[in-house]
Design an enzyme around this catalytic site. Sequence first.
Site, PDB file in Angstrom:
ATOM      1  N   HIS A 104     -21.876  21.078  -9.126  1.00 23.59           N
ATOM      2  CA  HIS A 104     -20.709  19.913  -8.877  1.00 23.59           C
ATOM      3  C   HIS A 104     -21.296  20.041  -7.255  1.00 23.59           C
ATOM      4  CE1 HIS A 104     -17.207  17.978  -9.456  1.00 23.59           C
ATOM      5  NE2 HIS A 104     -17.113  18.249  -8.513  1.00 23.59           N
ATOM      6  N   SER A 119     -16.153  13.239  -8.589  1.00 21.41           N
ATOM      7  CA  SER A 119     -15.995  13.812  -8.562  1.00 21.41           C
ATOM      8  C   SER A 119     -13.555  13.988  -8.861  1.00 21.41           C
ATOM      9  CB  SER A 119     -14.621  15.224  -7.449  1.00 21.41           C
ATOM     10  OG  SER A 119     -14.589  16.691  -7.776  1.00 21.41           O
ATOM     11  N   ASP A 179     -21.841  23.009 -13.898  1.00 24.42           N
ATOM     12  CA  ASP A 179     -20.330  22.573 -13.464  1.00 24.42           C
ATOM     13  C   ASP A 179     -19.409  22.412 -14.753  1.00 24.42           C
ATOM     14  OD1 ASP A 179     -18.431  20.841 -12.168  1.00 24.42           O
ATOM     15  OD2 ASP A 179     -19.214  18.895 -11.959  1.00 24.42           O
TER      16      ASP A 179
END
Length: 440
Positions: A410, A223, A380
């Site tokens: 995600h 991320s 995501d």
Amino acid sequence: MSSWLLQKLARGLQVASSSRPPQPAEEPARGKMRSSCIVLTAVVALAAYYVYIPLPSSVSDPWKLMLLDAIFRSAQQVSNLIHYLGLSHHLVTLNFIIFSFGKKSAWSSTQVKVTDTDFDGVEVRVFEGSPKPEEPLKRSVVYIHGGGWALASAKISYYDELCTAMAEELNAVIVSIEYRLVPKVHFPEQINDVVRATKYFLQPEVLQKYSVDPGRVGISGDSAGGNLAAVLGQQFSQDASLKSKLKLQALIYPVLQALDFNTPSYQQNVDTPILPRYVMVKYWVDYFKGNQDFVQAMIVNNHTSLDVEEAAALRARLNWTSLLPTVFTKNYTPVVQTTGNARIVREIPQLLDVRSSPLIADREVLQHLPKTYILTCEHDVLRDDGIMYAKRLESAGVEVTLDHFEDAFHGCMIFTSWPTNFSVGIRTRKSYITWLDQNL
Ligand SMILES: *[C@@H]1O[C@H](CO)[C@@H](O)[C@H](O)[C@H]1NC(C)=O
Ligand SMILES: *[C@@H]1O[C@H](CO)[C@@H](O)[C@H](O)[C@H]1NC(C)=O
Ligand SMILES: *[C@@H]1O[C@H](CO)[C@@H](O)[C@H](O)[C@H]1NC(C)=O
């Protein structure tokens, strides 16, 4: 589902009001029990209404994801309320809540030795796996955790477990960087921290101290940590002063650009849990210490409209109509505003900086990058950031493995342990570690 609950709730309230007249004196206990039942039903119904969100049936363990999302959403709402009351920054409170779910102090087992130390003033947690009998020098991964440049830590159990698994299964040394976070520091301080710690680690005498093979060090992150890893990868591949080069980079659902919040995956996953679009845009604005009033305009791409000259040349580098296969673009159409708001990039020029959006780097920079692994999730907003980067790297001649998971959401790779164990969490982690094992 939710209307059924609402009906049930309404019925509960009707019963509650009809039982308003005082109870006969001989039955106080029963009356009390009845009203607790009603309150309980109402609470359960309200909770279920709060938890329920429509999810695509193809996502892994949907009920568990709903619960996880509800917990995270309520933590965000409590933090926002505390922020509104002027008591504390919402991200500080949110991080406090996240820490309360489990922070681990340094520990050791027969397999892995875990130590907290600092590398040139930057805190790190080092996980040393045991060496393979036939190889005295170990492989190593520098790991950068996710959390919107503002949340989480190398020391929370989720990241501690991930790095432990990596150290154990790869017989490797994992350096997990405890970089400083928003709101304490903003862009580019997070980058400076990870660069400083990694440069320190790559010095021959430090690698030697940890018995690490200088030719087998990789960089990785998930991320926002994947964003920092990608930026670090670009800076290091151009830095002639570095003796050791990174052997590879592994980016897990990375954040790679702040120019287009209407890629097909952003459009498709506007409200998908863990990371709805407006939450991602808010993380960006907080990273830059920008004005949150711009969030709504940025969501419609007003910051990169055709009349914003600064963005004109860069837009072609994330032109998803040519970079993405049609299986991902589906019927989505680009959102390109003719007139937008030029004030946004004038006030937040970092939005167009390659150190925040590594996807827009020059081809000349990309071509020097090491072998790359990119993991993407169908559910995501950041899916297309990863796929476009894979495509641009491949066109520049870099060897790329794109590992796409159809039922993934995600953040899933850190969710492998009960009660937040997801089948897709276990599968993504396995796939990631296997790739590292075969390529590092
Ligand atoms: C985007 O910019 C246009 C033109 O300036 C403006 O009319 C519109 O209201 C803006 N949209 C948002 C959501 O700010
Ligand atoms: C994006 O690519 C398409 C198809 O190749 C092309 O028609 C379009 O002009 C490009 N747009 C930009 C902004 O470069
Ligand atoms: C999560 O762990 C529990 C307890 O070990 C197990 O019963 C359950 O099947 C697991 N769920 C998933 C999705 O892996």
